[in-house]
Write an enzyme that holds these catalytic residues in place. Structure first.
Site, short mmCIF file in Angstrom:
data_model
loop_
_atom_site.label_atom_id
_atom_site.label_comp_id
_atom_site.label_asym_id
_atom_site.label_seq_id
_atom_site.Cartn_x
_atom_site.Cartn_y
_atom_site.Cartn_z
CE1 TYR A 92 -4.40 -1.19 0.16
CE2 TYR A 92 -3.26 -3.01 1.22
CZ TYR A 92 -4.37 -2.50 0.59
OH TYR A 92 -5.46 -3.30 0.38
CD GLU A 114 -6.48 -6.06 1.69
OE1 GLU A 114 -5.24 -6.02 1.85
OE2 GLU A 114 -7.09 -5.28 0.94
#
Length: 411
Positions: A108, A150
């Site tokens: 990310y 997640e």
């Protein structure tokens, strides 16, 4: 113990950033596709190893860029507008897709760097330090929520995100219909199948000629065996100058019994909950792959539940899994099937011609709907059902590929 008070989405963003996002959201939305179209080439140039995680077919068509742009803008609006459509279902879909690809938290940071850099490149001097800071905050709120969800999904499945794939051996290859095959897979590591819910998918990673590695998501099209899973692969033929699908072509032309494929954990939130409500499964084309496992599950666990199956396809020869669905459906007490083809054989008196038309289909008042197929088809089905009085929140859908509907859908 002090009770936890739920936080409204509009309270997540700082007041200063919220004001900036309100003032700039329209401009960012206007240029969103340009931003994401700049972002992907920049990121891949700097980090070419990420090409192995992203579907290059969707990159070529621009679908991935459009889906990312729509999702980020919708998330920002969700943070500043209390009347914005709910965003939770979009977040769930993205998180499930990410775990099927083995996305890791540290990635990310890479995405954020290149995405916010693309914003600055496209908008130029309009990106003041205050604007950059506000959209940086939006991105990291989005990323943090995804990372948390997640992590929960990985933990729930007992999967190490650093090693998300398992080897599966092809034990059967079934020619289902024209350009459609099913591959029956069993774990090659000797361990049992992972937990699997009907309607979920797995990512299959293929090493292509030339050294490229690509993933594709395929619905687990049958859950009949407790030791094996089945995927059904529709060979993608390029049209209007587009190339053929790399992975589907490889699987059709090269995969044989005994081969070993790298496969992810099952993922996806398109699953049927136990309920007494009648269920309509409306599909088109490859969407039939979601129908069979759901029908199998209901036949095993709730054979008294009423089920309607409606499918549309080009011809009977293109309709995969039809006989299997009908065979399993006979185990359900109240099972009805409808079929529409663009071309109907003269001797076929059961099928209807043309687009799916639900106007004269008897629909129970408490119906729940699952639909899967191309976006135009699902929008067509949804509009018909809304006209028939089916509430929007009872219509769920599954998209193969980037979700270009979700950010704007209210169902």
């Amino acid at each position: 113990m002090t009770a936890t008070v739920p936080v409204s989405p509009t309270e997540l963003l700082s007041r200063e950033s919220a004001d900036v996002v309100r003032a700039t959201a329209a401009v960012v939305a206007e240029h969103a596709e340009q931003i994401t179209a700049r972002f992907y080439p920049s990121m891949f140039a700097a980090r070419p190893e990420l090409l192995r995680l992203f579907n290059q077919g969707n990159q070529a068509t621009g679908e991935q860029s459009r889906a990312l742009a729509a999702s980020v803008v919708a998330y920002a609006v969700h943070l500043i507008d209390p009347d914005a459509p709910p965003f939770g279902h979009v977040m769930q879909r993205i998180a499930h897709k990410h775990i099927s690809l083995g996305i890791r938290p540290e990635q990310y940071t890479i995405v954020g760097h290149h995405l916010l850099g693309a914003v600055a490149d496209v908008l130029g001097d309009a990106v003041t330090p205050q604007v950059a800071s506000a959209w940086d905050e939006v991105y990291w709120l989005f990323a943090t929520q995804l990372v948390a969800e997640e992590a929960r999904l990985y933990q729930q499945a007992g999967v190490d995100p650093q090693n998300p794939l398992r080897p599966y051996r092809v034990v059967r290859r079934i020619e289902e219909a024209h350009d459609i095959i099913s591959l029956v897979l069993e774990p090659a590591d000797g361990l049992p199948l992972p937990p699997l819910q009907p309607g979920q998918y797995v990512s299959v990673f293929v090493d292509l000629p030339g050294g490229a590695r690509q993933p594709r998501q395929y619905t687990v099209s049958s859950t009949a065996s407790g030791t094996r899973l089945q995927i059904t692969v529709n060979r993608v033929r390029g049209t209007d100058g587009a190339p053929d699908g790399q992975v589907s072509t490889y699987l059709h032309e090269h995969t044989k019994v005994g081969d070993v494929l790298d496969v992810s954990m099952p993922a996806g939130d398109f699953v049927v909950e136990s309920s007494a409500e009648p269920l309509l499964l409306a599909s088109a084309g490859a969407g039939i792959t979601t129908v069979l496992p759901i029908v199998e599950h209901i036949a095993r666990t709730q054979p008294q539940r009423p089920v309607l199956v409606a499918h549309a396809d080009r011809t009977a020869g293109d309709h995969a899994l039809r006989d299997t669905v009908m065979h399993v459906g006979r185990q359900i007490d109240d099972f009805t099937s409808y079929t529409w083809y663009e071309e109907v054989e003269p001797a076929d008196e059961r099928s209807r011609r043309g687009w799916m038309d639900l106007s004269d289909v008897d629909l129970p008042s408490d119906l729940s709907v699952f639909t899967c197929g191309p976006l135009p088809f699902m929008r067509h089905v949804r509009s018909q059902l809304l006209e028939r009085g089916v509430p929007a929140d009872r219509i769920r859908y599954e998209v193969f590929g980037p979700d270009l509907w979700a950010p704007n859908a209210t169902a």
